[in-house]
Design a protein around this motif. Structure first.
Motif, PDB file in Angstrom:
ATOM      1  N   TYR A  74      24.331  36.975 -41.013  1.00  0.00           N
ATOM      2  CA  TYR A  74      25.548  37.717 -40.692  1.00  0.00           C
ATOM      3  C   TYR A  74      25.619  38.999 -41.531  1.00  0.00           C
ATOM      4  N   THR A  75      26.434  39.919 -41.054  1.00  0.00           N
ATOM      5  CA  THR A  75      26.709  41.138 -41.803  1.00  0.00           C
ATOM      6  C   THR A  75      28.211  41.262 -42.003  1.00  0.00           C
ATOM      7  N   TYR A  76      28.568  41.887 -43.131  1.00  0.00           N
ATOM      8  CA  TYR A  76      29.978  42.127 -43.430  1.00  0.00           C
ATOM      9  C   TYR A  76      30.178  43.635 -43.583  1.00  0.00           C
ATOM     10  N   TYR A  77      31.120  44.183 -42.839  1.00  0.00           N
ATOM     11  CA  TYR A  77      31.394  45.618 -42.904  1.00  0.00           C
ATOM     12  C   TYR A  77      32.579  45.858 -43.824  1.00  0.00           C
ATOM     13  N   ASP A  78      32.323  46.662 -44.864  1.00  0.00           N
ATOM     14  CA  ASP A  78      33.379  47.042 -45.795  1.00  0.00           C
ATOM     15  C   ASP A  78      33.818  48.459 -45.445  1.00  0.00           C
ATOM     16  N   PHE A  79      34.977  48.586 -44.819  1.00  0.00           N
ATOM     17  CA  PHE A  79      35.437  49.897 -44.372  1.00  0.00           C
ATOM     18  C   PHE A  79      35.778  50.809 -45.563  1.00  0.00           C
ATOM     19  N   MET A  80      36.075  50.238 -46.725  1.00  0.00           N
ATOM     20  CA  MET A  80      36.381  51.062 -47.894  1.00  0.00           C
ATOM     21  C   MET A  80      35.151  51.845 -48.356  1.00  0.00           C
ATOM     22  N   GLN A  81      33.973  51.245 -48.174  1.00  0.00           N
ATOM     23  CA  GLN A  81      32.733  51.910 -48.550  1.00  0.00           C
ATOM     24  C   GLN A  81      31.993  52.482 -47.346  1.00  0.00           C
ATOM     25  N   ASP A  82      32.455  52.122 -46.162  1.00  0.00           N
ATOM     26  CA  ASP A  82      31.818  52.538 -44.912  1.00  0.00           C
ATOM     27  C   ASP A  82      30.349  52.118 -44.896  1.00  0.00           C
ATOM     28  N   ARG A  83      30.115  50.836 -45.192  1.00  0.00           N
ATOM     29  CA  ARG A  83      28.761  50.301 -45.179  1.00  0.00           C
ATOM     30  C   ARG A  83      28.808  48.795 -44.918  1.00  0.00           C
ATOM     31  N   THR A  84      27.680  48.233 -44.574  1.00  0.00           N
ATOM     32  CA  THR A  84      27.592  46.809 -44.266  1.00  0.00           C
ATOM     33  C   THR A  84      26.767  46.097 -45.336  1.00  0.00           C
TER      34      THR A  84
END
Length: 205
Positions: A74-84
């Protein structure tokens, strides 16, 4: 009093049905426990109304932070860093979340340094532009000064000055012009002409 006590179980059963009824009806769209967001979303799509589907998808999004990868995991997207970030399950483990938070701290520090560097670069560019403007102004001022005509002596006077500076002291060629001028002055004194009358004598009282 006895009749009232005997009716309590029935009242409680009815109340339980009233309380549990909406929960059971609302959870019917699950039809089994979803293991990740994708399976949850598939079940949500089978809801009867558009409003139910929207609500169900919102619950799926709140329940599962990760998204399934085609090759597994799985991948997790962190919108605060704009990266997965790659994670093992449908949600980050405490250890994985800790690493994500550490990366976010490093990201903030990097952003801070970038902002400082950008501010310094902007300041340097401003100083360079100001220095360039001053240099252009100085060149323009020098050009204006050079354009002002400087008085130049006539060629005859320049030649006379050069000759006088090159003459040796007590040489006849340098002394003769002065002697000649003195002789001419004496001639004018003793042989007056109408244009050059003799100097008037002072009258005696």
């Amino acid at each position: 009093m006895i009749a009232s006590l005997s009716s309590l179980p029935a009242i409680a059963a009815v109340a339980g049905l009233v309380v549990l009824g909406p929960v059971h009806a609302h959870a019917q769209w699950w039809r089994g426990t979803p293991v990740d967001f994708e399976s949850c979303a598939d079940a949500a799509e089978k809801a009867k109304t558009k409003e139910d589907r929207t609500s169900a998808l919102a619950e799926c999004n709140a329940k599962f932070a990760g998204r399934r990868k085609p090759g597994g995991g799985y991948t997790y997207y962190d919108f605060m860093q704009d990266r997965t970030f790659d994670i093992a399950g449908p949600n980050p483990t405490p250890e994985e979340q800790k690493k994500i938070d550490q990366q976010y701290t490093a990201y903030l520090e990097s952003q801070r340094r970038s902002n400082i560097a950008a501010a310094l670069t902007a300041k340097q560019q401003q100083q360079q532009e100001q220095e360039s403007q001053r240099a252009v102004q100085q060149v323009a001022l020098r050009t204006e000064v050079e354009r002002i005509p400087v008085p130049v002596a006539s060629p005859v006077k320049q030649a006379a000055r050069i000759k006088a500076s090159n003459c040796k002291k007590d040489s006849f060629s340098c002394e003769w012009p002065r002697l000649s001028q003195s002789i001419d002055d004496l001639k004018k004194l003793f042989n007056p002409t109408p244009s050059n009358p003799p100097p008037a004598k002072p009258k005696r009282g």
